[in-house]
Design a protein around this motif. Structure first.
Motif, PDB file in Angstrom:
ATOM      1  N   GLN A   5      11.379   6.264   1.556  1.00 19.30           N
ATOM      2  CA  GLN A   5      12.393   6.530   0.539  1.00 19.30           C
ATOM      3  C   GLN A   5      13.605   5.655   0.819  1.00 19.30           C
ATOM      4  O   GLN A   5      14.100   5.603   1.934  1.00 19.30           O
ATOM      5  CB  GLN A   5      12.799   7.995   0.544  1.00 19.30           C
ATOM      6  N   GLU A  13      -1.245   8.946   3.072  1.00 12.13           N
ATOM      7  CA  GLU A  13      -0.581   7.988   2.192  1.00 12.13           C
ATOM      8  C   GLU A  13       0.858   8.410   1.925  1.00 12.13           C
ATOM      9  O   GLU A  13       1.775   7.580   1.932  1.00 12.13           O
ATOM     10  CB  GLU A  13      -1.351   7.879   0.878  1.00 12.13           C
ATOM     11  N   ALA A  14       1.082   9.703   1.706  1.00 14.83           N
ATOM     12  CA  ALA A  14       2.440  10.207   1.457  1.00 14.83           C
ATOM     13  C   ALA A  14       3.335   9.988   2.673  1.00 14.83           C
ATOM     14  O   ALA A  14       4.515   9.690   2.540  1.00 14.83           O
ATOM     15  CB  ALA A  14       2.391  11.681   1.087  1.00 14.83           C
ATOM     16  N   LYS A  39       3.218   7.558   4.682  1.00 13.30           N
ATOM     17  CA  LYS A  39       3.522   6.134   4.799  1.00 13.30           C
ATOM     18  C   LYS A  39       4.583   5.681   3.812  1.00 13.30           C
ATOM     19  O   LYS A  39       5.121   4.589   3.934  1.00 13.30           O
ATOM     20  CB  LYS A  39       2.252   5.300   4.602  1.00 13.30           C
ATOM     21  N   ALA A  40       4.899   6.495   2.817  1.00 11.46           N
ATOM     22  CA  ALA A  40       5.899   6.134   1.816  1.00 11.46           C
ATOM     23  C   ALA A  40       7.282   6.109   2.461  1.00 11.46           C
ATOM     24  O   ALA A  40       7.577   6.864   3.380  1.00 11.46           O
ATOM     25  CB  ALA A  40       5.886   7.125   0.657  1.00 11.46           C
TER      26      ALA A  40
END
Length: 113
Positions: A18, A12-13, A15-16
């Motif tokens: 910024q 999940e991280a 896929k983030a």
């Protein structure tokens, strides 16, 4: 190696995304000040303004600064400490920053300023 049950959080991280925004200095200052006044980091303040979920408090409320060897030498001389005693220098820097903040906050409370 971590448990496989932790992997979904890692995926999940990854896929983030910024995003960075070029905003005026005034807008950036407003977010930094609002965040500080609410004990949030700037990113959480932006998420709050966008009505997105955010962490209520900073996980590790700290200030970071990069110090070079010359900086340690200058600080060691100021505090009359050996340049290689990084722990003592760090402690004295923390005290000096605390004194700055106390004076700054007292100055902000002074009427007419």
């Amino acid at each position: 190696m971590s448990d496989k049950k932790d992997w979904p959080k890692e995926v999940e991280a990854l896929k983030a995304v910024q995003l960075a925004f070029d905003l005026s200095s005034d807008i950036q200052r407003a977010f930094r000040v609002a965040a500080a006044m609410q004990d949030l980091n700037t990113s959480a303040m932006v998420r709050k303004a966008l009505n997105l979920p955010y962490r209520r408090k900073r996980i590790r409320p700290r200030i970071t600064v990069t110090l070079h060897e010359e900086d340690f030498e200058q600080l060691a001389a100021r505090y009359n400490l050996p340049a290689d005693d990084r722990a003592a220098i760090r402690q004295r820097v923390a005290e000096e920053l605390g004194q700055f903040a106390t004076a700054f906050l007292a100055d902000q409370d002074t009427p007419g300023k």
